[in-house]
Design an enzyme around this catalytic site. Structure first.
Site, PDB file in Angstrom:
ATOM      1  N   PRO A   1     -34.146 -23.234 -51.308  1.00 16.68           N
ATOM      2  CG  PRO A   1     -36.460 -23.624 -51.313  1.00 16.68           C
ATOM      3  CD  PRO A   1     -35.328 -23.204 -52.199  1.00 16.68           C
TER       4      PRO A   1
ATOM      5  CG  ASP B   1     -34.957 -26.885 -54.761  1.00 16.63           C
ATOM      6  OD1 ASP B   1     -35.774 -26.249 -54.061  1.00 16.63           O
ATOM      7  OD2 ASP B   1     -34.601 -26.505 -55.894  1.00 16.63           O
ATOM      8  CG  HIS B   2     -39.034 -27.600 -48.658  1.00 14.02           C
ATOM      9  ND1 HIS B   2     -40.138 -28.331 -49.026  1.00 14.02           N
ATOM     10  CD2 HIS B   2     -39.031 -27.596 -47.298  1.00 14.02           C
ATOM     11  CE1 HIS B   2     -40.776 -28.733 -47.947  1.00 14.02           C
ATOM     12  NE2 HIS B   2     -40.126 -28.314 -46.893  1.00 14.02           N
ATOM     13  NE  ARG B   3     -36.401 -23.779 -55.702  1.00 10.43           N
ATOM     14  CZ  ARG B   3     -35.521 -23.241 -56.537  1.00 10.43           C
ATOM     15  NH1 ARG B   3     -35.751 -22.041 -57.052  1.00 10.43           N
ATOM     16  NH2 ARG B   3     -34.412 -23.882 -56.852  1.00 10.43           N
TER      17      ARG B   3
END
Length: 264
Positions: free
Chosen positions: A64, A236-238
């Protein structure tokens, strides 16, 4: 009302239950696209191009991405670079050498951004390495400057020239371009003002750097001209949330705009 009255008149009979849906067929791989009409030259895929296609498709499908852009003033850095380069012919520092150093130092200042996604955990690296995209014939590769936060500008410059040279000759060892958490892609030398890069798995982020160019700016309420550079961080939004990415960019900007701090 008409439906209810009709149901009462028929004695309230219920409609027959719908037949169970047939089980969905397993997804099949997409068939190769039919060649479009026209005159084309067919270029066979190299192993490098196959790897790039596979990894970056995986990246866009599974990571994401989100993007943060910041503007950095370069005038102090350009003046310092000119001053340092004038002192010796043994080295010629590029703007990219300063940027690599700034990336490593910013990762050290914000260590929680120096991380990758580990499935059921976040893996935070203990060393501050910067993978640098190098364009090759038919693709690109990302040789890594290890411990960029601890290396001087002349050492970074020498290592980058040596790694880029061997990369173009196809002589890099796997450990010289695999690993790390962070990458840098600089297209400023091609005149690109601003762009967003695709994260290279398993990295947690990549910084896209545009060209330094003179632009009108406002300083203390007055119009002025400064050399500005647009930098876009893909995260990376994680692993990296917006506030964390913004904190890293602020650290990076502070180093670029006060380059003497990179010499300490």
């Amino acid at each position: 009302k008409a439906d209810i009255e009709a149901a009462q008149a028929s004695g309230g009979a219920r409609p027959a239950a719908a037949a169970p849906a047939a089980p969905a067929e397993a997804a099949k791989p997409a068939a190769p696209l039919a060649p479009p009409s026209g005159d084309f030259i067919e270029v066979p895929l190299s192993m490098m191009r196959k790897t790039i296609a596979r990894r970056l498709t995986e990246s866009k499908q599974t990571i994401p991405h989100f993007y943060l852009t910041i503007e950095c003033e370069l005038d102090a850095l350009l003046a310092l670079r000119q001053q340092i380069n004038a002192k010796s012919d043994a080295y010629k520092l590029s703007v990219n050498d300063f940027i690599i150093r700034a990336c490593g130092m910013a990762l050290r200042q914000v260590p929680t951004a120096n991380a990758i996604w580990g499935g059921d955990k976040i893996l935070q690296a203990r060393s501050y390495d910067v993978a640098v995209a190098v364009a090759l014939e038919g693709g690109l590769i990302t040789p890594i400057i290890r411990n960029a936060d601890h290396k001087g500008l002349a050492q970074i410059s020498g290592e980058m020239k040596e790694l880029a040279g061997r990369a173009k000759q196809g002589k890099l060892k796997p450990e010289e371009y695999q690993g790390g958490t962070f990458a840098l892609s600089n297209l400023g030398m091609y005149g690109i003002k601003e762009f967003a890069a695709v994260i290279n798995p398993p990295h947690g982020s990549i910084l896209a750097v545009g060209a330094g160019e003179q632009r009108p700016v406002v300083k203390q309420g007055a119009l002025a001209v400064a050399t500005m550079m647009s930098c876009t961080l893909a995260c990376d939004h994680r692993v990296i949330d917006g506030a964390l990415g913004a904190k890293w960019l602020a650290a990076f900007k502070g180093l670029v705009e006060d380059p003497l701090t990179m010499l300490l």
